[in-house]
Design a protein around this motif. Structure first.
Motif, mmCIF file in Angstrom:
data_model
loop_
_atom_site.group_PDB
_atom_site.id
_atom_site.type_symbol
_atom_site.label_atom_id
_atom_site.label_comp_id
_atom_site.label_asym_id
_atom_site.label_seq_id
_atom_site.Cartn_x
_atom_site.Cartn_y
_atom_site.Cartn_z
ATOM 1 N N GLY A 227 -16.793 -11.713 21.453
ATOM 2 C CA GLY A 227 -16.054 -12.671 20.645
ATOM 3 C C GLY A 227 -15.290 -13.780 21.339
ATOM 4 O O GLY A 227 -14.545 -14.511 20.682
ATOM 5 N N SER A 228 -15.455 -13.969 22.641
ATOM 6 C CA SER A 228 -14.685 -15.024 23.317
ATOM 7 C C SER A 228 -15.073 -16.415 22.811
ATOM 8 O O SER A 228 -14.203 -17.280 22.621
ATOM 9 N N LEU A 229 -16.366 -16.656 22.580
ATOM 10 C CA LEU A 229 -16.803 -17.953 22.062
ATOM 11 C C LEU A 229 -16.337 -18.139 20.617
ATOM 12 O O LEU A 229 -15.887 -19.226 20.239
ATOM 13 N N TRP A 230 -16.436 -17.095 19.825
ATOM 14 C CA TRP A 230 -15.939 -17.163 18.440
ATOM 15 C C TRP A 230 -14.462 -17.539 18.436
ATOM 16 O O TRP A 230 -14.028 -18.398 17.654
ATOM 17 N N PHE A 231 -13.687 -16.925 19.312
ATOM 18 C CA PHE A 231 -12.257 -17.209 19.393
ATOM 19 C C PHE A 231 -12.021 -18.669 19.779
ATOM 20 O O PHE A 231 -11.167 -19.350 19.192
ATOM 21 N N ALA A 232 -12.784 -19.151 20.764
ATOM 22 C CA ALA A 232 -12.607 -20.525 21.247
ATOM 23 C C ALA A 232 -12.952 -21.555 20.178
ATOM 24 O O ALA A 232 -12.361 -22.644 20.137
ATOM 25 N N ILE B 148 -10.360 -22.410 29.922
ATOM 26 C CA ILE B 148 -10.342 -22.486 31.385
ATOM 27 C C ILE B 148 -10.986 -21.220 31.941
ATOM 28 O O ILE B 148 -10.481 -20.109 31.718
ATOM 29 N N TYR B 149 -12.105 -21.384 32.642
ATOM 30 C CA TYR B 149 -12.812 -20.231 33.201
ATOM 31 C C TYR B 149 -12.284 -19.931 34.596
ATOM 32 O O TYR B 149 -12.232 -20.802 35.465
ATOM 33 N N LEU C 76 -4.394 -23.389 16.944
ATOM 34 C CA LEU C 76 -3.170 -22.906 17.574
ATOM 35 C C LEU C 76 -2.373 -24.079 18.135
ATOM 36 O O LEU C 76 -2.908 -25.179 18.299
ATOM 37 N N PRO C 77 -1.098 -23.881 18.441
ATOM 38 C CA PRO C 77 -0.268 -24.974 18.973
ATOM 39 C C PRO C 77 -0.878 -25.626 20.210
ATOM 40 O O PRO C 77 -1.626 -24.993 20.965
ATOM 41 N N ASP C 78 -0.542 -26.875 20.441
ATOM 42 C CA ASP C 78 -1.114 -27.648 21.548
ATOM 43 C C ASP C 78 -0.832 -27.027 22.911
ATOM 44 O O ASP C 78 -1.613 -27.197 23.853
ATOM 45 N N GLU C 79 0.290 -26.323 23.030
ATOM 46 C CA GLU C 79 0.659 -25.765 24.334
ATOM 47 C C GLU C 79 -0.124 -24.505 24.702
ATOM 48 O O GLU C 79 0.057 -23.938 25.781
ATOM 49 N N VAL C 80 -1.009 -24.066 23.815
ATOM 50 C CA VAL C 80 -1.816 -22.868 24.074
ATOM 51 C C VAL C 80 -3.100 -23.247 24.797
ATOM 52 O O VAL C 80 -3.779 -24.214 24.432
ATOM 53 N N SER C 81 -3.443 -22.481 25.844
ATOM 54 C CA SER C 81 -4.738 -22.601 26.522
ATOM 55 C C SER C 81 -5.370 -21.220 26.591
ATOM 56 O O SER C 81 -4.669 -20.198 26.612
ATOM 57 N N PHE C 82 -6.691 -21.195 26.650
ATOM 58 C CA PHE C 82 -7.446 -19.942 26.643
ATOM 59 C C PHE C 82 -8.063 -19.732 28.021
ATOM 60 O O PHE C 82 -8.977 -20.451 28.427
ATOM 61 N N PHE C 83 -7.541 -18.754 28.752
ATOM 62 C CA PHE C 83 -8.016 -18.447 30.098
ATOM 63 C C PHE C 83 -8.994 -17.276 30.026
ATOM 64 O O PHE C 83 -8.666 -16.211 29.489
ATOM 65 N N ALA D 39 -22.221 -18.739 28.012
ATOM 66 C CA ALA D 39 -21.086 -19.105 28.861
ATOM 67 C C ALA D 39 -20.893 -20.616 28.903
ATOM 68 O O ALA D 39 -19.755 -21.112 28.847
ATOM 69 N N GLU D 40 -21.983 -21.354 28.987
ATOM 70 C CA GLU D 40 -21.885 -22.814 29.045
ATOM 71 C C GLU D 40 -21.243 -23.374 27.781
ATOM 72 O O GLU D 40 -20.397 -24.274 27.839
ATOM 73 N N GLU D 41 -21.626 -22.826 26.630
ATOM 74 C CA GLU D 41 -21.039 -23.284 25.372
ATOM 75 C C GLU D 41 -19.556 -22.929 25.307
ATOM 76 O O GLU D 41 -18.732 -23.722 24.836
ATOM 77 N N LEU D 42 -19.210 -21.746 25.800
ATOM 78 C CA LEU D 42 -17.809 -21.323 25.816
ATOM 79 C C LEU D 42 -16.969 -22.239 26.698
ATOM 80 O O LEU D 42 -15.898 -22.710 26.296
ATOM 81 N N PHE D 43 -17.461 -22.520 27.899
ATOM 82 C CA PHE D 43 -16.686 -23.313 28.854
ATOM 83 C C PHE D 43 -16.549 -24.772 28.431
ATOM 84 O O PHE D 43 -15.659 -25.485 28.906
ATOM 85 N N SER D 44 -17.423 -25.218 27.536
ATOM 86 C CA SER D 44 -17.360 -26.608 27.073
ATOM 87 C C SER D 44 -16.338 -26.800 25.952
ATOM 88 O O SER D 44 -16.035 -27.937 25.575
ATOM 89 N N CYS D 45 -15.796 -25.708 25.429
ATOM 90 C CA CYS D 45 -14.816 -25.804 24.343
ATOM 91 C C CYS D 45 -13.483 -26.328 24.882
ATOM 92 O O CYS D 45 -13.069 -25.968 25.994
#
Length: 352
Positions: free
Chosen positions: A183-188, A223-224, A195-202, A213-219
Motif C-alpha cells: 500500500g505505499s503507492l496507494w498511500f502516496a 522521498i526514497y 495532508l498538510p503541506d509540512e508532511v513528507s512521505f519517507f 517503485a518508479e510510479e511511487l517515487f514520482s509522486c
C-alpha cells in the motif's frame, strides 16, 4: 518462518533438553535450494524413523516436514506432535504455475493427516481462518514474538535525528517491501495529497517491482531512502511523526499478510504507528495500546486519523512512545511465546 522458529527454539532451550534439526540458509541470505530442502526433509524423516521412539514431544516448524511427522507418528503413536502453519503455507497453492498446482494436492494430503498432530499452531487469526477453510480443524493461535536479534534487540540510549528529516516538519515513515498489497503507492496517491503541506512521505525498502517503485517515487512529497541498515532505521522510526503500514485489499490477490512483524518491530522502538486493520496485521497491532488500526482502502479514515495524531502535543507524543514501546515488548515477548508452547507440550489429555 525462520525468525519464529529461532525465537521458539532459543526460548525453549532454557526449559528443555532439545535436539535441533535445522536447514541453514545460504550465506547471502537467500533461502536454500529445492534440492537442499528435499534432502533435509529426507534426513529428518530418516532420523524420525531411527530415533523417533526417544522423543515424546516434537515441534515441526515447517509444514513441508509432514513426511517426518507422519513417520514419527508410526514409530511413536503416543507422542505429542505440534506443527506450525504460516500464511504462505496456506495461500501458495492459489498462485499460478505447476509448483503451486502440485503443492495444492500436498496441502490437501497434509490436512487429511492433521490428526497426527496434537495441535497445529497458526500465527494470526487471519492464518487460522484460512487454515480452517483448508480443513485444519485442530488449530490455535500463538502470535510471533519480538525478535531478540536484529535492530530491535540493542536500542541506543540516545536516538539521533536523521539528516534526511531536516527537509520536513512532519515526516511520515514507511519501511518494508515495495509491492502493491503493502500500500505505499496507494498511500502516496490517495492519502498524502490531502495532508498538510509540512508532511513528507519517507520510504525505505527493497524494490521488487521496478515499475511500481518508479510510479511511487514520482509522486509529490515522496522521498526514497533506499535500504537502511538496522542501526540507522531505529532513528528514522523514533524521529518520525508517524510510521504507517497502509496495506490494502487487492481483488484476486493470491498473497496475504500472515502477521506483520514489521509493525511489532516499529512500535517496540517507539513511535506512533498506524496500520491497516487487515489480515495478519490485525494481530500485530493492539488498538490504542501499541498502535492504531484503520480501515484498509479508505482514504478518508486514514486522513482523519493522521490529522488527529499530528495535532497532538509533543508531550502527548512522548508519553505515547514510552507506553506503546513498553506494551509492545510485554505483549509480544519471547517469554510469552515460550510459555504458550510449554503449556501445549505439558498439557495432559485429562485436563479440563
Amino acid at each position: 518462518m525462520e525468525t519464529y522458529s529461532f525465537e521458539l527454539y532459543s526460548g525453549l532451550l532454557t526449559e528443555y533438553n532439545i535436539k535441533l534439526l535445522a536447514l541453514p540458509g545460504k550465506s547471502n541470505g537467500k533461502p536454500p535450494s529445492l534440492l537442499s530442502l528435499g534432502l533435509f526433509i529426507a534426513r529428518v524423516t530418516l532420523y524420525c524413523l531411527l530415533y523417533g521412539r526417544k522423543f515424546d514431544r516434537v515441534i515441526f516448524t515447517d509444514t513441508l516436514l509432514f513426511p517426518a511427522a507422519l513417520t514419527h507418528s508410526l514409530v511413536n503413536r503416543k507422542a505429542k506432535r505440534i506443527s506450525v502453519l504460516y500464511g504462505l503455507d496456506l495461500v501458495y497453492s492459489n498462485r499460478k504455475g505447476f509448483a503451486p498446482f502440485v503443492y495444492g494436492f500436498i496441502l490437501k494430503f497434509i490436512a487429511s493427516i492433521r490428526k497426527i498432530f496434537f495441535k497445529i499452531v497458526t500465527i494470526s487469526r487471519s492464518t487460522q481462518s484460512i487454515a480452517i477453510s483448508k480443513g485444519f480443524d485442530n488449530t490455535l493461535i500463538i502470535v510471533p514474538a519480538l525478535p531478540n536479534q536484529g535492530f530491535t534487540s540493542n536500542l541506543p540510549n540516545v536516538f539521533t535525528k536523521p539528516d534526511k528529516y531536516s527537509v520536513s516538519e512532519q515526516p511520515i515513515f514507511y519501511f518494508g517491501r515495495l509491492i502493491p498489497r503493502k500500500g505505499s503507492l496507494w498511500f502516496a496517491k490517495e492519502v498524502l495529497p490531502n495532508l498538510p503541506d509540512e508532511v513528507s512521505f519517507f520510504v525505505s525498502g527493497t524494490i521488487n517491482d521496478p515499475a511500481y517503485a518508479e510510479e511511487l517515487f514520482s509522486c509529490p512529497k515522496v522521498i526514497y531512502l533506499g535500504t537502511i541498515p538496522g542501526n540507522e532505521i531505529v532513528n528514522y522510526i523514533r524521529y518520525s511523526s508517524l510510521v504507517v503500514m497502509p496495506n490494502i485489499k487487492i481483488p484476486g490477490s493470491t498473497d496475504r499478510e500472515g502477521f506483520g512483524l514489521v509493525a511489532v518491530e516499529a512500535s517496540s522502538v517507539g513511535c506512533r504507528l498506524i496500520a491497516s486493520d487487515l489480515e495478519g496485521l490485525s494481530d500485530a497491532v493492539k488498538e490504542g495500546v501499541t498502535g492504531f488500526q484503520v480501515t484498509p482502502n479508505d482514504p478518508e479514515k486514514w486522513i482523519d486519523k493522521i490529522r488527529e495524531l499530528l495535532s497532538q502535543s509533543q508531550k502527548e507524543k512522548e508519553e505515547w512512545i514510552r507506553s506503546s514501546s513498553t506494551a509492545t515488548r510485554e505483549i509480544y515477548s519471547q517469554s510469552l511465546l515460550v510459555r504458550k508452547f510449554s503449556d501445549l507440550l505439558e498439557f495432559k489429555s485429562n485436563q479440563k
